[in-house]
Every structure is written in C-alpha cells, then in structure tokens.
Enzyme design. Sequence first.
Site, PDB file in Angstrom:
ATOM      1  N   GLU A 147      44.002  36.023  49.000  1.00 38.46           N
ATOM      2  CA  GLU A 147      43.888  36.110  47.346  1.00 38.46           C
ATOM      3  C   GLU A 147      45.116  36.503  46.552  1.00 38.46           C
ATOM      4  O   GLU A 147      46.232  36.865  47.324  1.00 38.46           O
ATOM      5  CB  GLU A 147      42.751  37.053  47.251  1.00 38.46           C
ATOM      6  CG  GLU A 147      42.971  38.459  47.475  1.00 38.46           C
ATOM      7  CD  GLU A 147      42.012  39.184  47.072  1.00 38.46           C
ATOM      8  OE1 GLU A 147      41.432  39.252  46.076  1.00 38.46           O
ATOM      9  OE2 GLU A 147      41.492  40.062  48.123  1.00 38.46           O
ATOM     10  N   ARG A 173      36.861  48.635  45.329  1.00 37.06           N
ATOM     11  CA  ARG A 173      38.216  48.221  45.295  1.00 37.06           C
ATOM     12  C   ARG A 173      39.122  48.751  46.401  1.00 37.06           C
ATOM     13  O   ARG A 173      40.010  49.596  45.965  1.00 37.06           O
ATOM     14  CB  ARG A 173      38.626  48.410  43.995  1.00 37.06           C
ATOM     15  CG  ARG A 173      38.376  47.699  42.596  1.00 37.06           C
ATOM     16  CD  ARG A 173      38.526  46.139  42.910  1.00 37.06           C
ATOM     17  NE  ARG A 173      39.825  45.813  43.004  1.00 37.06           N
ATOM     18  CZ  ARG A 173      40.505  45.151  42.068  1.00 37.06           C
ATOM     19  NH1 ARG A 173      40.015  44.957  40.951  1.00 37.06           N
ATOM     20  NH2 ARG A 173      41.889  44.813  42.156  1.00 37.06           N
TER      21      ARG A 173
END
Length: 318
Positions: free
Chosen positions: A264, A163
């Site tokens: 995104e 992440r």
Amino acid sequence: MLAFLVILVILFFVWVYELNSSEKNDGGETSYKKSGSPAVDAMSDLERREALLRISRLSQEMQDKELVNSLFVENKPSLEVDDNEKKEVCAVTQVENNGAANSNSCVFDKINEIKDFVSVREIPYLVHFTQAYNIPNIISNGLLTRTALDVSGANYVYNDALRLDGVRESVSLSIGFPNYKMFYKYRCKDPSITWVMLVIDKSVLWENNCLFCKYNAADKRMTYKNKRSLGTVSALKEMYDDLDDASRSVLPLATYDPTNPQAEVLSLDKVSADKINAFIFDSKSAMDQFDFYYPGKNSFVDASFFSSREYSRKRRTA
C-alpha cells in the site's frame, strides 16, 4: 536569518548604551556609584559577560530553530516553476550536498523519477475503499487522514480501529487494485453495509508526500522501517520486487500490480476531491442511489474490484 542579525545588533547597542550610561553617571545626583571604583568596574564586567551570554544563547536558539525547520519543511515544488528554475534549484541542492545527485537531494529529480517509473509500469490509478456513509464528507473535503478527521469533528466511520501501522496521519491507498484480503474481511463483518471504491488520479504518487510499503503497512517488516526510507523512489520500486514467497514471473499480475496484494501507499497529505476520478459500486442499485444524490459524478458498476486480485487478473487474460 535577517531577523537573527537584527536582534544581535539591537542587543549590541543596548549593551553599549548601558556601558556609556554607567560612565556618564559619575558624580550625578541620581547616581549611587562612582565611575572608576572597584564596585563599578566589577558590575560593568558582570553586565558585559551577561550581555555576551545572552547573545550566545540567542544565537544558539536561532540556529536550533533553523535546523528544526529545515528537517520538517515540506519539500513541495511550486507547479508554476519553469524548467530552468528547477535546474537551478537542483544544482544548488547538489552543491550543498557536496555534489551528491540522487532522489533525496533534489525534489524535482524525485518527482521525475516517480513519473518515469509510473509510465514504465503503466500505473493507471490508485484506489481506496470506504463505506458509502463517508461519501458526503469525501465529496466535500476530499480524503482526509484519520488525525485530520478527528480534529475536524466530521461524522465518519472507519474500518481499522487499531491502525497498527502507527501512521494515523495518512490516507491508505492501493495501486491498481484494493487490498482484497482486508476488504473481504471488512465486508464479511456486516454484509448490509454499502461500499464504494474510489478511483484516484495517479498524480497523487508524486504530488503528495507518500510512504511506499511493499507489504501491508501494519506488517512488522514495515513498521520497523525508518519512515524516511519509505518515502523514497527506491521504496516505490521495491513494491515490484520478487519476494521470498512470490515470484512475479509465475503470478497472474498486471504490469502495474505490486507483487504483494497487500502492498500500500500511505499519503501523508489529504487527497483532494478533484483527484477522485470515479466511484465504483458492486451493484446497480447502489450506483443508482449515488447518482440520485450526486448527478454528474463518474459512477460505475464493476464487481471485479470486489473480488480477489488473482480472480480478476485471470478473468481478464482468459
């Protein structure tokens, strides 16, 4: 604010009571001081100063608390508020911001701007890919952020262990088509895994708190950005700008496709299960297995979601 005023009144009366008590104790049997003596006067002044200091400190603490709350409160409008109330809220907000009327000064303006932009760009839906193993938890609880999943103790498998976007408190979504470069990389790691593409209602764009990234959220050009700036309508619109290495006029893009295929949307709120409109698989066998356990859910086979965006768009226009 009311609680703050009540506390101030209580402290004031306590101070007055203590002051009167010291005067009434003059010559009393239980008193060890004599009113009017230098020691008593000095003590009264000290107590008075301490009381004022306590009030001052309390006042500052209350102001600091209100400031923090104002910074972190979620600016989500109630769906039951009518149009007139919305206008009143916008007007008050603009007055408090010295007449500034922009997408950041009024949450209702922001919602309407996003809706208008979604309409102009003809954005049909959002998508999210995940391993089929996660389907039971998703159907029961919706799409949760990584942090929420860890806290809940749910059994799940994740794709991105690192992440690098630094926003674990988010759900990664794409507009109209998945980040096929990342999706392909994950599928190549273990071809035996069954994957599912979730088709999510576009209303998430304005109903959830979202960050809009015109590149991959883990890209340094995004991670160095101020997160508040990524939550603006301008950031959403920038997802459709021409880039240094990509011009929309020469790319095979749908109107709703962001320019960069890895662009995104990060939803800072969970995506509720009722926002998932369909489940897409790349084979009939995978869909049949899903239908066996979840009859009545919208499920389809569409291999185009498991290919590259360029191939999918060229095939549709051919």
